[in-house]
Structure formats: structure tokens, C-alpha cells
Design a protein around this motif. Structure first.
Motif, short mmCIF file in Angstrom:
data_model
loop_
_atom_site.label_atom_id
_atom_site.label_comp_id
_atom_site.label_asym_id
_atom_site.label_seq_id
_atom_site.Cartn_x
_atom_site.Cartn_y
_atom_site.Cartn_z
N ILE A 38 -2.84 -1.64 -8.36
CA ILE A 38 -1.66 -2.42 -8.76
C ILE A 38 -2.00 -3.42 -9.87
N THR A 39 -3.22 -3.99 -9.81
CA THR A 39 -3.58 -4.98 -10.84
C THR A 39 -3.71 -4.32 -12.20
N GLY A 40 -4.47 -3.23 -12.27
CA GLY A 40 -4.65 -2.52 -13.54
C GLY A 40 -3.30 -2.04 -14.09
N LEU A 57 -9.34 3.13 -17.03
CA LEU A 57 -10.33 4.01 -16.39
C LEU A 57 -10.43 3.68 -14.90
N ASP A 58 -10.52 4.69 -14.07
CA ASP A 58 -10.73 4.45 -12.63
C ASP A 58 -11.67 5.50 -12.08
N LYS A 59 -12.56 5.05 -11.20
CA LYS A 59 -13.52 6.00 -10.62
C LYS A 59 -12.90 6.84 -9.51
N ARG A 60 -11.77 6.38 -8.97
CA ARG A 60 -11.04 7.18 -7.98
C ARG A 60 -9.81 7.76 -8.67
N ASP A 61 -8.91 8.40 -7.90
CA ASP A 61 -7.61 8.72 -8.46
C ASP A 61 -6.79 7.43 -8.47
N GLY A 65 -7.54 2.89 -4.26
CA GLY A 65 -8.36 1.81 -3.70
C GLY A 65 -7.55 1.00 -2.69
N SER A 66 -7.67 -0.31 -2.74
CA SER A 66 -6.94 -1.19 -1.81
C SER A 66 -5.43 -1.01 -1.94
N THR A 67 -4.97 -0.62 -3.12
CA THR A 67 -3.54 -0.52 -3.37
C THR A 67 -2.83 0.45 -2.43
N SER A 68 -3.53 1.48 -1.95
CA SER A 68 -2.85 2.39 -1.01
C SER A 68 -2.94 1.88 0.42
N THR A 70 -2.51 -1.58 1.13
CA THR A 70 -1.86 -2.90 1.25
C THR A 70 -0.58 -2.84 2.07
N THR A 71 -0.23 -3.97 2.68
CA THR A 71 1.06 -4.03 3.36
C THR A 71 2.13 -4.58 2.42
N SER A 72 1.71 -5.01 1.23
CA SER A 72 2.63 -5.34 0.13
C SER A 72 3.71 -6.35 0.48
N MET A 73 3.32 -7.41 1.19
CA MET A 73 4.25 -8.51 1.39
C MET A 73 4.09 -9.41 0.17
N LEU A 74 5.17 -9.70 -0.50
CA LEU A 74 5.09 -10.55 -1.68
C LEU A 74 5.54 -11.95 -1.29
N GLY A 370 -2.64 -11.10 -3.09
CA GLY A 370 -3.26 -10.35 -4.19
C GLY A 370 -2.25 -9.89 -5.23
N ILE A 371 -1.13 -9.37 -4.77
CA ILE A 371 -0.18 -8.75 -5.71
C ILE A 371 0.55 -9.82 -6.53
N THR A 372 0.98 -10.92 -5.86
CA THR A 372 1.66 -11.98 -6.65
C THR A 372 0.68 -12.60 -7.65
C1 FAD Z 1 -4.53 -3.82 5.07
C2 FAD Z 1 -4.27 -4.66 3.85
C3 FAD Z 1 -3.13 -5.43 3.76
C4 FAD Z 1 -2.87 -6.18 2.62
N1 FAD Z 1 -1.70 -6.86 2.55
C5 FAD Z 1 -1.35 -7.50 1.41
C6 FAD Z 1 -0.06 -8.10 1.29
O1 FAD Z 1 0.74 -8.08 2.22
N2 FAD Z 1 0.24 -8.71 0.11
C7 FAD Z 1 -0.62 -8.74 -0.96
O2 FAD Z 1 -0.30 -9.29 -2.00
N3 FAD Z 1 -1.85 -8.17 -0.85
C8 FAD Z 1 -2.22 -7.56 0.30
N4 FAD Z 1 -3.44 -6.95 0.40
C9 FAD Z 1 -4.35 -7.07 -0.74
C10 FAD Z 1 -3.94 -6.07 -1.80
O3 FAD Z 1 -4.05 -4.77 -1.26
C11 FAD Z 1 -4.85 -6.20 -2.98
O4 FAD Z 1 -4.75 -7.51 -3.50
C12 FAD Z 1 -4.46 -5.25 -4.09
O5 FAD Z 1 -4.25 -3.94 -3.64
C13 FAD Z 1 -5.57 -5.26 -5.09
O6 FAD Z 1 -5.23 -4.37 -6.09
P1 FAD Z 1 -6.27 -4.06 -7.21
O7 FAD Z 1 -5.61 -3.17 -8.17
O8 FAD Z 1 -6.84 -5.35 -7.70
O9 FAD Z 1 -7.48 -3.34 -6.43
P2 FAD Z 1 -7.61 -1.78 -6.08
O10 FAD Z 1 -6.33 -1.19 -5.64
O11 FAD Z 1 -8.77 -1.63 -5.17
O12 FAD Z 1 -7.92 -1.17 -7.49
C14 FAD Z 1 -9.15 -1.40 -8.15
C15 FAD Z 1 -9.57 -0.08 -8.76
O13 FAD Z 1 -10.75 -0.31 -9.53
C16 FAD Z 1 -11.50 0.88 -9.47
N5 FAD Z 1 -12.88 0.56 -9.84
C17 FAD Z 1 -13.71 -0.36 -9.25
N6 FAD Z 1 -14.93 -0.34 -9.84
C18 FAD Z 1 -14.88 0.62 -10.79
C19 FAD Z 1 -15.83 1.15 -11.73
N7 FAD Z 1 -17.09 0.69 -11.78
N8 FAD Z 1 -15.43 2.15 -12.54
C20 FAD Z 1 -14.18 2.64 -12.49
N9 FAD Z 1 -13.25 2.19 -11.63
C21 FAD Z 1 -13.58 1.21 -10.80
C22 FAD Z 1 -11.35 1.34 -8.04
O14 FAD Z 1 -11.60 2.70 -7.89
C23 FAD Z 1 -9.93 0.94 -7.70
O15 FAD Z 1 -9.00 2.01 -7.76
C24 FAD Z 1 -3.77 -6.20 1.54
C25 FAD Z 1 -4.93 -5.43 1.62
C26 FAD Z 1 -5.19 -4.66 2.75
C27 FAD Z 1 -6.43 -3.84 2.80
#
Ligand code: FAD
Length: 400
Positions: A38-40, A57-61, A65-68, A70-74, A370-372
């Protein structure tokens, strides 16, 4: 790093929405975004809207990562209560961080509306419930300071909470601004729309080397392909902690489960995010497909995230706690999952430049918001790239 267990709800609900090629050649670009969560997705969208040439670029699909998980409460509420954050950084600055959360939720609503993205975005309210009398005293203090800064809050007595929500509590803060979303779908949709505008995306592309120099940046993938650019924006989630020497967050695991569809629940809960003051806390929200999602039970990460038994025990505990909060509610679990989670010393994110990497910016929105925080990263990053000052960047800086 294991970011989640396999059964994360959003992935099961939506499946794999879009796939992209892996990088098999050398390329050059202007801005390299590492991470397709979600951040990217949010940051690259902001960059594309300012006409930067972006490669993600992402090493997964995408979104895996955490984005799938999350409970996504904003929520605008930061993990550190306003009255405690005020002790750390001063009342005015702390209130500014809280207000930035309210604006971020509104901004995300506008973005989703403007781009007509179908991602279950729903405006909600948020109810923060005291689980005992002592917690109610502290929570009332929190209410007073939030009220002083006009954050749109009301204090509800135990009787009103029971009457309006069927919830047993010792009182609660009701906040007018909150929302929920399917962050996994939003991520995919934003990236898909920006690919149409020329953004390059490569998934299954693991970056193993980062060369951040004063005159530009180069990243090298595990299979030896290179990308040259002017700047890197790290949107690489909790795994970024292993890149940095500065200890910015503590990592642990958190647990969640969803009920079957069409759960019979008080109609006010459908429009409200609920959480309580217990430690570890319990939180709940409904989903756009008629389920109740509950979560919490955070624990240290020195157990295996894949211990099925542990996950099952945690969801049993969550359901038992739910039964105490809303007596008589019939919750039948459909899926449960667990994920890595992180918290910073003050509950604030790290957004901006780290002295450890030249020509790089980070957007690390750790914690329950995290998301906000990632939404706030949009204007912070575009301001910093344009050489403009940004007040929030001061609060969210590294080495603070
Ligand atoms: C159970 C649970 C509940 C949550 N509930 C909430 C909530 O209610 N509200 C909220 O705001 N947040 C919540 N969060 C937190 C939220 O999920 C994260 O803040 C958010 O998903 C982070 O997104 P991101 O894109 O930063 O990280 P990610 O979704 O993890 O994305 C980062 C990406 O970077 C890629 N990456 C990392 N290193 C490399 C590399 N070296 N090369 C290439 N790619 C790389 C990874 O593969 C990954 O896909 C929750 C998390 C969990 C686990």
C-alpha cells in the motif's frame, strides 16, 4: 522475513489481481520505488501525479507483504495517546500529528473517489472503549485534550455505549473521523492505473544491493540486473529494519480473524471501528462483505509465525474477549491469520532521509496507523523531492 501466515483474508477474498514481469535486463529511470504494498502504491501514485518517471520493484508479487494481512482500519489516533505524545514532543506538535491523521483519512477518501477505485472504502466513526474504571480515568484525560484541540470527539458514558452499541465498557471516546478499506485491492488498483500512465513495475524482483551515491543511485537484483536512477524511495515495510543500523522499531506478531458473512450485529457497529484499552488490545470492524473482523493479541516474535496451534489459540482468545465486550454475539470464525507488526518509540512513523543512505527517502509507517501514515508520506515525499520544507517531515525524521 516472514511477513504473514498464508490464510490472510484479503488475498483469499480477492485472489491474485494483477501480475507483472520480473526484471531481466538493465534499465534506467528517474525514481526507483522499492516495495509494491500500500505504501509503494500510494507514493508512486503521488510521484506519477507530479510527472516523475517511476519504476516500482517488489521481490514478491504486488501486495503480498503486510498489505494482504492488514485489517485496514484507518484511524487518526496514533498508538501513543495524545496526552502522552504531548509529553514527548509538546502539546501543539502532538496535536498537529493527530490532525494530520484526520486529514490523511479525508485525503484518501478523496483519492479513492476521484479515481473511482472500488476498494470497499467506507467512512466510519471510531469508538475507543475503557475496559475498567482506571482505564476510564486515563481515557477521559485523553478525551479532554483531544476536545481541546477540536479533534471531533464526544465522551460516551457506559450506559450510552451499552445502549447504542451493545458494548460493555466503563466509558468511551467517540471520534467522528475514521474509515476502513480493502488495502490489498486499493494497492493493485492504484498500481494498475499508474502502469497505464507509464509507470514500470517489476515483481518477483529482489533487490540485493543498493548503491546510493551523491550523483545518483543503482540497485542490483539477485539475478544481476541493474536499475540506475536519481533517487530511491524505500517503501519496503517492516523488512526495512534490516537495512538500517538505526533501531527504529520493535517487531512482534499480531493476530486477526473474520466471522462468516451476514453476522447479526448492532447496526451502529457497522459504521464504527471499535478498540479497547486492554493490553494487548482488542479491536473490531465490519467488512464490506458483511463480516466482523477482530484482531489484537500481539505477542513477541520469538515464536514461529507459522505455528498453526499458536494462531488457533490466539483466535480463540480474541473470540472469548469479544464475547465479554459484546455479550450474546454469535461469532463463527471463517479465517484467521497472523502477521509481523512493528511499533516505534513514540508511535510516529519514519518518513524522509536517513543519514545512512544518500539520495534515498524512506516511508516507514510502522504501527497501528501504517496506512494513514503512508497517505501522509505522499505530500512529505513530493515536498522533499521538490526541495520544499514540510512540517511533518520534522516530526517523522530519522535520528529524532
Ligand atoms: C494483522 C495486521 C493488522 C494490521 N492492521 C492495521 C490497521 O488496522 N491499520 C493500519 O493502518 N495498518 C495496519 N497494519 C499495518 C499495515 O499492514 C502496514 O502498515 C502496511 O501494510 C504496510 O504497507 P507497506 O506497503 O509499507 O508494506 P508491505 O505491504 O509489506 O510492502 C512492502 C513491500 O516491499 C517489498 N520489499 C521489501 N524488501 C525488498 C527488497 N529488498 N527488494 C524488493 N522488494 C522488497 C516486499 O516484498 C513488500 O511487498 C496491520 C498489519 C497486520 C499484520
Amino acid at each position: 522475513m516472514r511477513l504473514r501466515t498464508f490464510e490472510s483474508f484479503w488475498l483469499l477474498k480477492n485472489g491474485l489481481l494483477n501480475s507483472y514481469p520480473s526484471l531481466e535486463k538493465n534499465i534506467s529511470t528517474e525514481i526507483i520505488v522499492i516495495g509494491g504494498g500500500i505504501t509503494g502504491a500510494l507514493i508512486s501514485d503521488a510521484l506519477i501525479s507530479k510527472n516523475y518517471k517511476v519504476t516500482l520493484l517488489d521481490k514478491r508479487d504486488i501486495g503480498q507483504g503486510s498489505t494482504s494481512a492488514t485489517t485496514s482500519m484507518l484511524q487518526y489516533e496514533i498508538d501513543t495517546p495524545l496526552h502522552k505524545l504531548a509529553d514527548i514532543m509538546g502539546e501543539e506538535s502532538a496535536a498537529e500529528c493527530y490532525k494530520a491523521g484526520i486529514k490523511a483519512i479525508q485525503d484518501l477518501g478523496k483519492l479513492v473517489g476521484l479515481k473511482k477505485i472500488d476498494c470497499g472504502f467506507q467512512k466510519k466513526r471510531s469508538l475507543y472503549c475503557a475496559h475498567n474504571k482506571k482505564a476510564a480515568e486515563d481515557l477521559y484525560k485523553e478525551f479532554e485534550i483531544r476536545n481541546k484541540y477540536k479533534l471531533g470527539v464526544k465522551w460516551l458514558t457506559p450506559a450510552i455505549v451499552k445502549k447504542q452499541y451493545d458494548i460493555v465498557s466503563e466509558g468511551a471516546i467517540l471520534s467522528g473521523t475514521a474509515a476502513s478499506v480493502d488495502a490489498y485491492k486499493l494497492t493493485h488498483e492504484l498500481i494498475r492505473l499508474n502502469v497505464k500512465k507509464g509507470m514500470q513495475v517489476f515483481d518477483q524482483t529482489d533487490i540485493s544491493e543498493f548503491d546510493c551515491r551523491d550523483d545518483g543511485v543503482t540497485v542490483i537484483t539477485k539475478n544481476g540486473s541493474r536499475v540506475d536512477g536519481k533517487k530511491i524511495i524505500f517503501c519496503s515495510g517492516f523488512e526495512s529494519t534490516s537495512l538500517l543500523k538505526e533501531k527504529i522499531a520493535k517487531l512482534f506478531y499480531t493476530y486477526a480473524c473474520v466471522s462468516e458473512q451476514n453476522i447479526a450485529i448492532n447496526k451502529n457497529i457497522k459504521d464504527t471501528l471499535i478498540w479497547d484499552t486492554q493490553d494487548p488490545y482488542l479491536y473490531l470492524r465490519t467488512t464490506d462483505d458483511g463480516r466482523l473482523l477482530i484482531g489484537g493479541e500481539d505477542s513477541s516474535n520469538n515464536i514461529s509465525l507459522f505455528q498453526q496451534q499458536k494462531k488457533e489459540k490466539k483466535s480463540t482468545t480474541l473470540i472469548t474477549k469479544l464475547g465479554k465486550l459484546i455479550p450474546g454475539l454469535h461469532f463463527v470464525e471463517d479465517f484467521s491469520w497472523a502477521g509481523t507488526f512493528g511499533s516505534t518509540k513514540d508511535g510516529l512513523p519514519y518518513i524522509g532521509a536517513s543519514p545512512e543512505f544518500a539520495n534515498a527517502l524512506f516511508v516507514l509507517g510502522f504501527g497501528g496507523n501504517g496506512i494513514t501514515f503512508s497517505v501522509q508520506g505522499r505530500s512529505i515525499i513530493t515536498d522533499l523531492l521538490a526541495g520544499k520544507k514540510n512540517k511533518l517531515a520534522q516530526y517523522y525524521r530519522f535520528k529524532r
